[in-house]
Enzyme design. Structure first.
Site, PDB file in Angstrom:
ATOM      1  N   SER A   1       0.811  -1.229   0.000  1.00 52.56           N
ATOM      2  CA  SER A   1       0.000   0.000   0.000  1.00 52.56           C
ATOM      3  C   SER A   1       0.837   1.269   0.000  1.00 52.56           C
ATOM      4  CB  SER A   1      -0.971   0.003   1.174  1.00 52.56           C
ATOM      5  OG  SER A   1      -0.331  -0.440   2.317  1.00 52.56           O
TER       6      SER A   1
ATOM      7  N   THR B   1      -1.115   2.695   4.756  1.00 55.39           N
ATOM      8  CA  THR B   1      -0.367   3.941   4.571  1.00 55.39           C
ATOM      9  C   THR B   1       0.488   4.264   5.781  1.00 55.39           C
ATOM     10  OG1 THR B   1      -2.133   4.863   3.293  1.00 55.39           O
ATOM     11  CG2 THR B   1      -0.724   6.440   4.396  1.00 55.39           C
TER      12      THR B   1
ATOM     13  N   THR C   1       1.706   6.994   0.453  1.00 56.03           N
ATOM     14  CA  THR C   1       0.795   5.877   0.164  1.00 56.03           C
ATOM     15  C   THR C   1       0.627   5.652  -1.328  1.00 56.03           C
ATOM     16  OG1 THR C   1      -1.409   4.996   0.716  1.00 56.03           O
ATOM     17  CG2 THR C   1      -1.329   7.274  -0.005  1.00 56.03           C
TER      18      THR C   1
ATOM     19  N   ARG D   1      -8.303   8.919  -8.588  1.00 51.76           N
ATOM     20  CA  ARG D   1      -8.661   9.168  -7.184  1.00 51.76           C
ATOM     21  C   ARG D   1      -7.425   9.609  -6.388  1.00 51.76           C
ATOM     22  NH1 ARG D   1      -7.172   7.097  -1.810  1.00 51.76           N
ATOM     23  NH2 ARG D   1      -8.997   7.270  -0.493  1.00 51.76           N
ATOM     24  N   VAL D   2      -7.596  10.661  -5.620  1.00 55.40           N
ATOM     25  CA  VAL D   2      -6.563  11.119  -4.695  1.00 55.40           C
ATOM     26  C   VAL D   2      -7.179  11.074  -3.307  1.00 55.40           C
ATOM     27  CG1 VAL D   2      -5.229  13.135  -3.970  1.00 55.40           C
ATOM     28  CG2 VAL D   2      -5.376  12.548  -6.401  1.00 55.40           C
ATOM     29  N   GLY D   3      -6.441  10.546  -2.352  1.00 53.79           N
ATOM     30  CA  GLY D   3      -6.977  10.420  -0.992  1.00 53.79           C
ATOM     31  C   GLY D   3      -6.528  11.560  -0.096  1.00 53.79           C
TER      32      GLY D   3
ATOM     33  N   THR E   1      -4.494   7.578   9.085  1.00 52.51           N
ATOM     34  CA  THR E   1      -4.557   6.497   8.109  1.00 52.51           C
ATOM     35  C   THR E   1      -5.998   6.011   8.056  1.00 52.51           C
ATOM     36  OG1 THR E   1      -3.656   4.346   7.464  1.00 52.51           O
ATOM     37  CG2 THR E   1      -3.970   4.712   9.804  1.00 52.51           C
ATOM     38  N   GLY E   2      -6.328   5.288   7.008  1.00 49.31           N
ATOM     39  CA  GLY E   2      -7.678   4.770   6.899  1.00 49.31           C
ATOM     40  C   GLY E   2      -8.372   5.293   5.666  1.00 49.31           C
TER      41      GLY E   2
END
Ligand code: ASP
Length: 317
Positions: free
Chosen positions: A76, A178, A196, A206-208, A229-230
């Site tokens: 990840s 991450t 990550t 997609r960007v987190g 994280t998550g």
């Protein structure tokens, strides 16, 4: 005393004293210190070694983040990270120092160490965030090497996923381990980093939260720092790390601040079948850790000793 009773008493005394040792290790204050999300002993050790060589907290979090980035078995982060649903390994990272400087990259492909590119954005450009092709061009201009980050294992997992092509995050095994790191340096300065490959098999583009300053990482040298994280969408919608630092500024302990940030999510978004974990540190070297679900571990290094702990969590029933 009978031998058996003696042995039982001795065993429980040993257990109790090792619990007390753990407890006093965990509660001891001061700096330097390093804390990171999940089970990341090697990353913490690299960060700690950097501090021992008189590196700054910023150097330490960068050095720590580079460990999983280069590890093909970490699926990840960086090299070996699982790709998006179109087969691209796209990377997000950010870094922040004690002066309030920040840098980040999003949707970056083909560069093994996005955290170092994020640091270069911070130090060598007038910007905070570079994305996609622009981030790649910048990285190449800085001497980073372009390489294929999709390992055979990750490719196989992606092919397997394609058979059903379901997007179903599973708590703690959503494959989003991450790394977020926070460090208090030799002068007590606070820095943080996060890196990550994001959620496995995410939509292309997609960007987190991981490159979002205030989302996955925030530091304020007057107060402390936080990282996340998550399932990043919920961290982004509540700007979790910024919130935690502000709560600490207003008097909450790192632990209470992490708990409050989790409560903001669970109260507002009724669906709770996902994991978010927060870590926080204050200037005294006290830390907090809290998550929605059971199973969020974190790694703490103090006085050269590195230990992994389980965070307390919200969903007890
Ligand atoms: N927060 C990351 C993301 O949403 C995933 C993770 O923490 O592993 O991209």
């Amino acid at each position: 005393m009978k031998r058996r009773n003696f042995l039982q008493t001795t065993a429980s005394t040993v257990m109790l004293s090792s619990l007390l040792v753990e407890e006093s290790f965990a509660q001891s204050k001061g700096f330097p210190m390093v804390i990171s999300t999940w089970k990341n002993e090697k990353a913490n050790e690299a960060a700690w070694a950097t501090l021992q060589k008189k590196g700054s907290a910023l150097d330490a979090v960068e050095a720590g983040a580079r460990i999983p980035e280069a590890d093909p078995n970490d699926t990840s982060v960086g090299y070996g990270g699982f790709p998006d649903r179109d087969g691209h390994v796209t990377l997000d990272a950010c870094i922040m120092d004690e002066k309030g400087n920040a840098g980040s990259v999003t949707f970056l492909e083909g560069i093994m160490h996005p955290i170092s590119v994020a640091r270069a954005v911070m130090e060598k450009t007038p910007h905070v965030m570079l994305s996609g092709e622009g981030a790649l061009q910048f990285a190449l201009s800085q001497g980073f090497k372009q390489e294929n980050l999709l390992t055979e294992t990750a490719k196989k997992a992606w092919k397997e996923w394609q058979k059903e092509a379901k997007y179903e995050p599973k708590i703690n095994i959503e494959r989003h381990d991450t790394i977020g790191l926070l460090a208090l340096g030799n002068q007590g300065e606070v820095s943080g980093a996060c890196t990550t490959s994001g959620l496995a098999f995410k939509m292309h583009g997609r960007v987190g939260d991981s490159p979002i300053i205030g989302g996955a990482v925030f530091c304020d040298n007057e107060v402390g720092g936080a990282c996340a994280t998550g399932l990043g969408e919920f961290v982004m919608k509540t700007l979790g790390s910024f919130l935690i630092v502000e709560l600490m500024r207003n008097g909450k302990s790192p632990q209470k601040a992490c708990e409050e940030a989790i409560m903001r999510i669970v109260k507002r978004y009724k669906y709770k079948e996902f994991q978010i974990g927060y870590l926080a540190i204050d200037k005294k070297g006290q830390y907090g850790a809290y998550s929605i679900q059971k199973g969020f571990s974190f790694t703490l290094t103090k006085n050269g000793v590195t230990k992994v702990f389980e965070a307390d969590y919200y969903m007890k029933n």
